[in-house]
Design an enzyme around this catalytic site. Sequence first.
Site, mmCIF file in Angstrom:
data_model
loop_
_atom_site.group_PDB
_atom_site.id
_atom_site.type_symbol
_atom_site.label_atom_id
_atom_site.label_comp_id
_atom_site.label_asym_id
_atom_site.label_seq_id
_atom_site.Cartn_x
_atom_site.Cartn_y
_atom_site.Cartn_z
ATOM 1 N N LYS A 186 0.930 -1.117 0.044
ATOM 2 C CA LYS A 186 -0.118 0.161 -0.001
ATOM 3 C C LYS A 186 0.960 1.250 0.247
ATOM 4 O O LYS A 186 1.376 1.722 0.965
ATOM 5 C CB LYS A 186 -0.776 0.103 1.330
ATOM 6 C CG LYS A 186 -2.251 0.632 1.024
ATOM 7 C CD LYS A 186 -2.101 1.980 0.673
ATOM 8 C CE LYS A 186 -1.825 3.126 2.131
ATOM 9 N NZ LYS A 186 -1.517 4.418 1.675
ATOM 10 N N GLY A 239 6.911 5.220 8.888
ATOM 11 C CA GLY A 239 5.947 6.184 8.587
ATOM 12 C C GLY A 239 6.157 6.978 10.094
ATOM 13 O O GLY A 239 6.800 6.725 10.832
ATOM 14 N N SER A 240 5.029 7.702 10.420
ATOM 15 C CA SER A 240 4.849 8.344 11.742
ATOM 16 C C SER A 240 4.671 7.401 13.041
ATOM 17 O O SER A 240 3.952 6.555 12.909
ATOM 18 C CB SER A 240 3.705 9.311 11.548
ATOM 19 O OG SER A 240 2.437 8.911 11.498
ATOM 20 N N GLU A 242 2.545 8.021 15.327
ATOM 21 C CA GLU A 242 1.099 7.956 15.438
ATOM 22 C C GLU A 242 0.416 6.949 14.652
ATOM 23 O O GLU A 242 -0.300 6.018 15.201
ATOM 24 C CB GLU A 242 0.363 9.282 15.126
ATOM 25 C CG GLU A 242 -0.849 9.564 15.535
ATOM 26 C CD GLU A 242 -1.427 10.955 14.766
ATOM 27 O OE1 GLU A 242 -0.823 11.462 14.058
ATOM 28 O OE2 GLU A 242 -2.727 10.966 14.940
ATOM 29 N N GLY A 244 2.105 4.643 13.333
ATOM 30 C CA GLY A 244 2.658 3.221 13.779
ATOM 31 C C GLY A 244 1.937 2.433 14.889
ATOM 32 O O GLY A 244 1.777 1.309 14.979
ATOM 33 N N GLU A 261 9.047 1.177 11.700
ATOM 34 C CA GLU A 261 10.106 2.205 11.424
ATOM 35 C C GLU A 261 9.614 3.621 11.688
ATOM 36 O O GLU A 261 8.948 3.823 10.493
ATOM 37 C CB GLU A 261 11.057 2.028 10.307
ATOM 38 C CG GLU A 261 12.261 2.725 10.498
ATOM 39 C CD GLU A 261 12.524 4.110 9.834
ATOM 40 O OE1 GLU A 261 12.019 4.908 10.330
ATOM 41 O OE2 GLU A 261 13.228 4.116 8.705
ATOM 42 N N CYS A 295 13.720 9.933 7.612
ATOM 43 C CA CYS A 295 13.866 9.491 9.007
ATOM 44 C C CYS A 295 15.031 9.746 9.786
ATOM 45 O O CYS A 295 15.188 9.975 11.053
ATOM 46 C CB CYS A 295 13.240 8.241 9.057
ATOM 47 S SG CYS A 295 14.044 6.912 8.075
ATOM 48 N N GLU A 393 9.653 15.741 15.285
ATOM 49 C CA GLU A 393 10.246 15.443 13.842
ATOM 50 C C GLU A 393 9.535 16.718 12.977
ATOM 51 O O GLU A 393 8.378 16.361 12.932
ATOM 52 C CB GLU A 393 9.884 14.103 13.525
ATOM 53 C CG GLU A 393 10.540 13.835 12.014
ATOM 54 C CD GLU A 393 10.273 12.115 11.758
ATOM 55 O OE1 GLU A 393 9.049 11.660 11.910
ATOM 56 O OE2 GLU A 393 11.119 11.556 11.554
HETATM 57 P P1 NAI Z 1 1.638 8.409 7.772
HETATM 58 O O1 NAI Z 1 2.544 7.518 8.975
HETATM 59 O O2 NAI Z 1 0.260 8.746 8.474
HETATM 60 O O3 NAI Z 1 1.742 7.640 6.440
HETATM 61 C C1 NAI Z 1 2.396 6.722 6.497
HETATM 62 C C2 NAI Z 1 1.623 5.331 5.353
HETATM 63 O O4 NAI Z 1 0.994 4.781 6.449
HETATM 64 C C3 NAI Z 1 1.270 5.965 4.158
HETATM 65 O O5 NAI Z 1 0.997 4.863 3.168
HETATM 66 C C4 NAI Z 1 -0.436 5.865 4.665
HETATM 67 O O6 NAI Z 1 -1.307 5.866 3.775
HETATM 68 C C5 NAI Z 1 -0.560 4.938 5.693
HETATM 69 N N1 NAI Z 1 -1.427 4.801 6.862
HETATM 70 C C6 NAI Z 1 -1.924 6.119 7.439
HETATM 71 N N2 NAI Z 1 -2.770 5.571 8.455
HETATM 72 C C7 NAI Z 1 -3.240 4.506 8.434
HETATM 73 C C8 NAI Z 1 -3.728 3.413 8.965
HETATM 74 N N3 NAI Z 1 -4.706 3.809 9.873
HETATM 75 N N4 NAI Z 1 -3.743 2.349 8.947
HETATM 76 C C9 NAI Z 1 -2.717 1.761 7.786
HETATM 77 N N5 NAI Z 1 -2.052 2.688 7.051
HETATM 78 C C10 NAI Z 1 -2.295 3.958 7.515
HETATM 79 O O7 NAI Z 1 2.341 9.670 7.855
HETATM 80 P P2 NAI Z 1 1.995 10.980 7.025
HETATM 81 O O8 NAI Z 1 0.613 11.470 7.689
HETATM 82 O O9 NAI Z 1 2.151 10.938 5.575
HETATM 83 O O10 NAI Z 1 3.228 12.034 7.602
HETATM 84 C C11 NAI Z 1 3.074 12.627 8.704
HETATM 85 C C12 NAI Z 1 4.630 12.584 9.375
HETATM 86 O O11 NAI Z 1 4.979 11.314 9.566
HETATM 87 C C13 NAI Z 1 5.606 13.062 8.714
HETATM 88 O O12 NAI Z 1 5.586 14.773 8.798
HETATM 89 C C14 NAI Z 1 6.886 12.764 9.123
HETATM 90 O O13 NAI Z 1 7.139 13.438 10.680
HETATM 91 C C15 NAI Z 1 6.476 11.404 9.628
HETATM 92 N N6 NAI Z 1 6.912 10.643 8.628
HETATM 93 C C16 NAI Z 1 7.978 9.736 8.820
HETATM 94 C C17 NAI Z 1 8.545 8.712 7.713
HETATM 95 C C18 NAI Z 1 9.676 7.975 8.002
HETATM 96 O O14 NAI Z 1 10.409 7.777 7.253
HETATM 97 N N7 NAI Z 1 9.884 7.323 9.289
HETATM 98 C C19 NAI Z 1 8.004 8.646 6.511
HETATM 99 C C20 NAI Z 1 6.812 9.705 6.387
HETATM 100 C C21 NAI Z 1 6.231 10.362 7.289
#
Ligand code: NAI
Length: 489
Positions: A186, A239-240, A242, A244, A261, A295, A393
């Site tokens: 996804k 991802g984030s 929250e 995670g 991660e 990250c 972050e």
């Molecule tokens: P996010 O963690 O919400 O999104 C990452 C992935 O998770 C996307 O594919 C999203 O569609 C999916 N996702 C979101 N909610 C979900 C759920 N309930 N169940 C399953 N999958 C879900 O991150 P977002 O909102 O794009 O960015 C927010 C913050 O997160 C950024 O500003 C940054 O600080 C951090 N982030 C960290 C990353 C890293 O490499 N560790 C990568 C992207 C964002």
Amino acid sequence: MSDRQYSRADLKGVLPEAHFIDGAHRKAAGGETFATIDPSTEEMLAAVARGGAEDVDLAVKAADRASRGDWRNLTPAERGRLMFKLADALEADAERFALLETLDVGKPVKESLGDVRGVCATIRYNAGAADKMEGATIPLGPAFVDFTMLEPVGVTAHIVPWNYPLGMVARSVAPALAAGCTAVVKPAEQSPLTALAFAELCQEVGLPKGVVNVVAGYGEEAGAALVAHPLVRGITFTGSVETGRKIYMNAAAGLKPAVLELGGKNPMIVLGDADLERAAYDAIDGAFGNSGQVCSSSSRLLLQREIAEEFLERLAAHAQKLAVGPGLDNLDLGPLVSKEQYDKVQAYLAAGRRSGARVRLGGDRPKALERGYFIAPTIIDAVDAGNALVREEIFGPVAVAQIFDTVEEARALANGLGYGLVAGVYSRDISKALTLARDLEAGSVWINGWFIGGVQAPTGGIKDSGIGRERGLPGIRNYLSIKNVGIRL
Ligand code: NAI
Ligand code: MG
């Protein structure tokens, strides 16, 4: 070649818009789409299939069938050979993938090309390891033979972010394939294009249908349905924090293991005896590379007082030279990925200015760029330890400096947050550096360099930065389960 400017016309062929399920393009079951935006122009690139529970169910069932079919009967070496073929095909098509990535997330084309090369290396590493994952014999005594078999866990789910869209797909899908698993990906809603093209390429090189599937769409819809699907046996997420947490709780309901991660607020500690030019040079890439959307970025600079001013001057001198512009212009920095991310970074900068922190460089969008989600490289200091700028972050091109006097103080500042992904030390005194390396609470510690590693070296976080390790051989073990076989003689 790689520093030239590109145009939209350099991208041959159409943009992928459909899911890729069971070896075929598929519209969303409900017929819905969502827009993916070019962050350099704020214009819509494509209307992509918006997946939901029904699409996810099709994809997971296809992956489940594939995990019991021809894919399971290949020898590990044969799986590896298909993966080598995949890497070769991707390398031959690198420019198209790089342009898709650049249009979707805004990074300069040379960066996208570098990412594609990294993906090829990732696939090849895992391809070569496919036939080297060995079990063990267990000494139960003369009356028994006991051994372990490593078996693929089955269908694996990969929920991927937007900062390295194709890189993050490969980081977890390649080891899953090496282990003999099948995958449903996804991609992030901000960046679905390269994942969709990648699934198609998997099919073209001869991976059996259903081995790699991609369902595009939103996290709350497609992502949540994937985590909850009963046939999914393992989850990998980047991802984030929250999101995670949500995914981990939903995975727990189905007793599914999850590798998470979750980012960091990584301290780069520069001691008084450090090679300042090297540290400042590394901080440029560390803090501003990929416009800070990394990250493992060096987003916190912890500077020993006697060198702080000189370090910041050198950093600013380098940072001033960074050219910011549309990804296709192929400069040093592109835009942030989305309006949401742009607004988030602007909100941090505004709050920072209100809090009395000092903006030494940048701090806003570059004046010459009227459209696109651009932020100039920014350096901030005079920040106290309670300020959100040094605790959260930001995920933008923002380096925030804090000053310390003693090594103990540096250690306390570095370890003082919930995050624990990466920490770095710059010092010419190896004992001092290694003592800190031992004491720093992080999954990776880098000494006198930043972004040290590659597909061979395991990465991941402790504390709020996540669970489990990716890359290296531990990355493949995530997708293998141990079966113990005991025999009485
Ligand atoms: P996010 O963690 O919400 O999104 C990452 C992935 O998770 C996307 O594919 C999203 O569609 C999916 N996702 C979101 N909610 C979900 C759920 N309930 N169940 C399953 N999958 C879900 O991150 P977002 O909102 O794009 O960015 C927010 C913050 O997160 C950024 O500003 C940054 O600080 C951090 N982030 C960290 C990353 C890293 O490499 N560790 C990568 C992207 C964002
Ligand atoms: Mg989100």
